[in-house]
Design an enzyme around this catalytic site. Sequence first.
Site, PDB file in Angstrom:
ATOM      1  CE  LYS A 148      56.256  -1.333  -6.962  1.00 55.43           C
ATOM      2  NZ  LYS A 148      56.348  -2.812  -6.904  1.00 55.43           N
ATOM      3  CD  GLU A 187      69.914   5.941  -4.448  1.00 60.04           C
ATOM      4  OE1 GLU A 187      68.613   6.009  -4.120  1.00 60.04           O
ATOM      5  OE2 GLU A 187      70.644   5.107  -4.016  1.00 60.04           O
ATOM      6  N   GLY A 232      59.810  -3.436  -9.604  1.00 60.48           N
ATOM      7  CA  GLY A 232      60.495  -2.838 -10.112  1.00 60.48           C
ATOM      8  C   GLY A 232      61.427  -3.133 -11.137  1.00 60.48           C
ATOM      9  NE  ARG A 233      63.767  -8.366  -8.463  1.00 58.25           N
ATOM     10  CZ  ARG A 233      63.300  -8.055  -7.275  1.00 58.25           C
ATOM     11  NH1 ARG A 233      63.374  -6.832  -7.015  1.00 58.25           N
ATOM     12  NH2 ARG A 233      63.078  -8.884  -6.689  1.00 58.25           N
ATOM     13  CD  GLU A 267      66.550  -5.151  -6.477  1.00 56.59           C
ATOM     14  OE1 GLU A 267      65.554  -4.814  -7.080  1.00 56.59           O
ATOM     15  OE2 GLU A 267      67.231  -4.082  -6.117  1.00 56.59           O
ATOM     16  CG  HIS A 280      90.773  -8.477 -27.366  1.00 56.19           C
ATOM     17  ND1 HIS A 280      91.957  -8.856 -27.875  1.00 56.19           N
ATOM     18  CD2 HIS A 280      89.838  -8.587 -28.297  1.00 56.19           C
ATOM     19  CE1 HIS A 280      91.568  -9.338 -29.229  1.00 56.19           C
ATOM     20  NE2 HIS A 280      90.284  -9.161 -29.521  1.00 56.19           N
ATOM     21  CE  LYS A 337      66.385   1.209  -0.946  1.00 58.46           C
ATOM     22  NZ  LYS A 337      64.979   1.097  -1.237  1.00 58.46           N
TER      23      LYS A 337
END
Length: 566
Positions: free
Chosen positions: A218, A224, A290-291, A376, A407, A531
């Site tokens: 965005k 990253e 973003g999400r 977030e 399990h 960050k």
Amino acid sequence: MANAVPPVAPVDITTTPEWKALQNHYDALQAEGISLKKWFAEDPQRVEKLSFDTSDLHFDLSKNLVTDETIRLLVNLFKAAEVEDRRKAMFAGEHINCTEDRAVFHTALRRPKEDIGKYIVDGEDTVANVHEVLDKMYAFADRVRSGEWKGVTGKPIKTVVSIGIGGSDLGPVMIYEALKANLTGPACRFVSNIDPNDIAEKVKGLDPETTLMIVVSKTFTTLETITNAKMARWWLLDTLRKNGAIDDSPEKEAEAIAKHFVAVSTNLELVADFGIDPVNAFGFWNWVGGRYSVDSAVGLALILAYGKDVFEELLSGFHDMDLYFEGTPAERNVVVLMAMINIWYNNFFGYETHAVLPYNQYLHRFAAYLQQLTMESNGKSVRWDGSPVLCGTGEIFWGEPGTNGQHAFYQLIHQGTKPVPCDFIAFANSDNPIQCEGQDVHELFLGNFLAQTKALAFGKTADEVRAEGTPEWIVPARVFEGNRPSTSIFGTELNPHTLGELIALYEHITFVEGIVWGIDSFDQWGVELGKQLAKQITPALHDDEALAAQDASTRALIEFYRKARK
Ligand code: F6P
């Protein structure tokens, strides 16, 4: 730039009579004893009253710790929190992201073309813009999928590598995996982590001549993603050169970038600075968090892999859930009720976590996706006007597909001291309907989903355990107390439309909870400090002056690193 003065404060929800009424109701239920068995026996209509249908999904809320009175009081609380006004504001694209003074309008991403001209936000015709980008993506995807789009050496694209992180990764990966049974285009790989192991593994075995990289960010500033994109660019050019596919002239390199790199971003200037031709950039807008962006250009990899029709179906699933959420009265609105029941558990029972358990292996990244969406958004301790929150916020979401989770961690869900409300998600039909020795394997699978919700709700008494001949001292270990809440979400099949509904369901649940708590579900300041510090600390790994400026613990860890580094 955010406003200098705070917006109107949210309702002080914990001081309302509606909150107090719920607290009293909770105390009364505890005093008389909660028993799902009893509630089911006393009310033959319970399942019917607590069952709901949206266009693709069937919901059974009956195994939750609620009575008719609980639902009535939760709906009152929903109204007291003025969620309906806020919902209206969100569906109109108002600036309800207060701390960033941004419109919140992801619902425009799935509006049909007929809505062009109806939603002007900050002077833009949002739906027109959305469809312009969608059409551009569909045209591009057609060229790639048909083989008309060629790499620098004239070969068609076989693999797509999508580079992004957080909202620019989790949604596309989750949906790519969810629909994989019906892949019709190039295979996709996703790179997110700045750990170089990620990209190293993802480009292994790839032929750069047939690989297309999508850089999804965005902001186009995320460390990253930009680092991974640079590594991908280096890998592509270096491998092409080593293979003799291109020479090292700047013209050939620029051509290779143009043919093998496209971008998705709101920041088209930075895209151009990176060397990607703006013609091959797909935009979105600041009013998409973003999400909340998987149904924007962020989902480009999905269009390449599955085609326009599938993406349109996905969007229509989102839109149908939007219409349902917006238009259904609170009392019968399953989105509202699921959100309010989550608040019931989080704020009155003190249950802090919430498991989402898809009985579909293709949904194996669903919980990871939901973690960003919910945590977030709602992991906040101040409200949208900057005042402290008045109650617990942000449930901790987690989960794994069944039956694998059975399990692993279901022991704690059945018998642990920390009750975990669960959402079970299952589908009547499998993409792989297989009979094994006369047994429909999907039925074996569904039997497990049904058994788990039943065991959690109704448990197993000491007398039932004794009747099996269990020695008395072992009886307590084998008792299941029951009354462990769950919601069952059942669909006909996992298809793009259903998936769109499912995602929008959780988007809106997150929204309702955020409004009741009075928080801004659309900012994410909590990710910033780490960050900033990473930028400051990284030089200390090799620089003594920077090391000296660190705290004692960080210094000690870096000293370990320096000794250990080969
Ligand atoms: O650091 C968190 C975050 O800002 C998320 O909200 C976002 O989805 C992610 O980083 C990626 O951001 P971008 O798409 O700008 O690279």
